[in-house]
Write a protein that holds these residues in place. Structure first.
Motif, short mmCIF file in Angstrom:
data_model
loop_
_atom_site.label_atom_id
_atom_site.label_comp_id
_atom_site.label_asym_id
_atom_site.label_seq_id
_atom_site.Cartn_x
_atom_site.Cartn_y
_atom_site.Cartn_z
N MET A 95 7.35 -1.59 -10.73
CA MET A 95 6.96 -2.94 -10.30
C MET A 95 8.00 -3.97 -10.73
SD MET A 95 4.73 -4.36 -8.43
CE MET A 95 4.97 -6.05 -7.88
N ALA A 96 8.68 -3.73 -11.83
CA ALA A 96 9.76 -4.63 -12.23
C ALA A 96 10.87 -4.63 -11.18
CB ALA A 96 10.32 -4.21 -13.59
N GLU A 97 11.13 -3.46 -10.60
CA GLU A 97 12.12 -3.36 -9.53
C GLU A 97 11.66 -4.10 -8.28
OE1 GLU A 97 14.26 0.12 -6.81
OE2 GLU A 97 13.38 0.65 -8.75
N VAL A 98 10.36 -4.06 -7.99
CA VAL A 98 9.82 -4.75 -6.83
C VAL A 98 9.96 -6.27 -7.01
CG1 VAL A 98 7.72 -5.25 -5.53
CG2 VAL A 98 8.26 -2.89 -6.17
N VAL A 99 9.64 -6.76 -8.21
CA VAL A 99 9.78 -8.19 -8.47
C VAL A 99 11.25 -8.60 -8.33
CG1 VAL A 99 9.60 -10.00 -10.23
CG2 VAL A 99 7.74 -8.35 -9.94
N SER B 82 0.81 -1.21 0.00
CA SER B 82 0.00 0.00 0.00
C SER B 82 0.85 1.26 0.00
CB SER B 82 -0.94 0.01 1.20
OG SER B 82 -0.22 0.06 2.42
N ALA B 83 2.15 1.16 0.28
CA ALA B 83 3.00 2.35 0.23
C ALA B 83 3.02 2.95 -1.16
CB ALA B 83 4.42 1.99 0.68
N CYS B 84 2.86 2.11 -2.19
CA CYS B 84 2.76 2.61 -3.56
C CYS B 84 1.32 2.58 -4.06
CB CYS B 84 3.64 1.78 -4.50
SG CYS B 84 5.41 2.07 -4.31
N HIS B 85 0.62 1.48 -3.80
CA HIS B 85 -0.73 1.29 -4.37
C HIS B 85 -1.83 1.94 -3.55
CE1 HIS B 85 0.36 -1.52 -7.62
NE2 HIS B 85 1.27 -1.99 -6.78
N LEU C 68 2.68 7.95 -8.36
CA LEU C 68 3.95 7.88 -7.64
C LEU C 68 4.68 9.20 -7.83
CD1 LEU C 68 5.07 4.26 -8.60
CD2 LEU C 68 3.82 5.03 -6.57
N PRO C 69 4.75 10.03 -6.79
CA PRO C 69 5.31 11.38 -6.94
C PRO C 69 6.76 11.35 -7.38
CG PRO C 69 5.05 10.82 -4.61
CD PRO C 69 4.36 9.75 -5.39
#
Length: 405
Positions: A254-258, A187-190, A210-211
């Motif tokens: 999201m690629a970085e998160v994966v 939730s920090a991003c979404h 995303l600021p």
């Protein structure tokens, strides 16, 4: 036992007491796993810097926050931090010296962590090589850079508390909720934020811009955005593990998160997170009526599409399974506003290279090849061709996204 043996044993006990208990290997290994799931290194490592040594800028609407050094250097890192100090940071959002931490550090998610998991992460960070890396001063504007402002913010929006299993849900669902709401801090991003940067809660994933990044973290509740209730569980698990599955690929942040987080999930945790995400209550954000593109704009867009895009995505937007995504019915193409579509067109789209999918196909950036009018024409065409129904894109919108790096 002889007196010499007794004296030696006593000396060893005294030395052990002075040095502290020997590190628990199992606890350190668990902490390493949890730190990866939380993607701690992603924020606490700047480009080209040493792992966990901090220095990366975290953009916020109020200025930049610089992530601190998490290595055990005693002067500039966590070398003097006890497990209790670390717990207070995660659970209460307070530094070792009692200062209030900026909520750019998502302690409103981390407060849900168990003490055992907090201690394990602390043990792992203590096992890292120490790096001398003094903290960089935050670039927050007044009054957001004051402790008084943080005190008011916390009084309004923050309450510490651990995750409590939801009755009526099985252990796997609760594990997925614990990971998604807490450690993985989805939730920090979404999660949407109000004017002061506060979110409704760790279980709200209804989407947010995303600021400073030019991307939109789509709603996980809305099937037209990033909701996965209709996905096969196996596809979602594969997507979280590799960044690519039949429904699509992870791109941008999201690629970085994966790459830094979800690919490290164990099989049970992958299944637990998938089960939880697929159970999220559906929400559908109202959409404006789609503005049709002028015939001349559609013709210009079709011509440019055939010249620059059709060789990969197909003349009719059908894509190539396993390589290039279909654009017909594609959620990123149809999303309102078209933030992520324009970001991919401008900067390119690259799925993460993971062990399960080491050589993903990518899309080159077109910012230096096509002008704003041409990109707007292509975007308008693909948003209204092949049965797609979404609004036309103006050149000004492309220019605005081009200015956001």
């Amino acid at each position: 036992m002889s007196w010499r043996h007794a004296l030696a044993a006593l000396a060893l006990c005294l030395l052990a007491g002075l040095a502290g208990a020997a590190p628990d290997t199992a606890q350190i290994e668990q902490g390493a796993y949890l730190a990866r799931v939380g993607n701690c290194m992603g924020c606490h490592t700047q480009a080209g810097g040493q792992a966990y040594a901090g220095g990366r800028a975290i953009p916020t609407p109020f200025g930049s926050v610089f992530a601190p050094n998490l290595t055990p250097d005693p002067a500039t890192g966590l070398g003097r931090w006890s497990a209790e100090d670390f717990w207070n940071a995660l659970h209460h959002g307070r530094s070792r010296d009692g200062r209030l931490l900026s909520p750019a550090f998502p302690y409103d998610n981390y407060t849900l962590l168990s003490r055992a998991d907090s201690d394990a992460i602390h043990a792992y960070l203590r096992s890292l090589p120490a790096v001398v890396a003094p903290a960089r001063a935050h670039g927050l504007r007044f009054p957001y850079n004051t402790q008084a402002a943080l005190w008011v913010w916390r009084a309004l929006f923050f309450r510490p508390g651990e995750y409590r299993p939801e009755p009526g849900r099985d252990p796997a669902w609760n594990r997925g909720a614990y990971l998604s709401q807490g450690l993985a801090h989805c939730s920090a991003c979404h999660g949407p934020r109000n004017a002061l940067g506060a979110r409704p809660g760790p279980a709200d994933f209804s989407g947010a811009a995303l600021p400073g990044m030019g991307w939109y973290a789509p709603s996980l509740h809305d099937r037209r955005e990033a909701g996965v209730a209709g996905w096969a569980e196996a596809d979602l698990m594969q997507w979280l593990k590799t960044g690519t599955a039949a429904p699509g690929s992870a791109l941008g942040p999201m690629a970085e998160v994966v790459l830094g987080s979800t690919r490290h999930l164990s099989e049970p945790d992958l299944r637990a997170m998938a089960r939880y995400l697929q159970s999220l209550p559906p929400q559908a954000r109202p959409r404006p009526q789609a503005q049709a593109a002028a015939p001349a704009l559609r013709a210009q867009g079709r011509s440019a599409y055939l010249d620059h895009c059709a060789s990969c995505h197909g003349r009719d937007g059908e894509g190539r399974p396993g390589a290039y995504p279909a654009l017909r019915g594609n959620r990123t193409v149809l999303m309102e506003p078209p933030t992520n579509l324009l970001r991919v067109m401008l900067q390119g789209g690259f799925a993460p290279a993971t062990p399960g999918h080491p050589r993903p196909y990518g899309m080159p950036p077109f910012a230096g090849q096509l002008n704003e009018a041409e990109l707007a024409a292509i975007a308008s065409y693909i948003r209204q061709a092949w049965g797609n129904q979404a609004g036309a894109v103006q050149a000004l919108q492309v220019l605005q996204h081009k200015a956001t790096r």
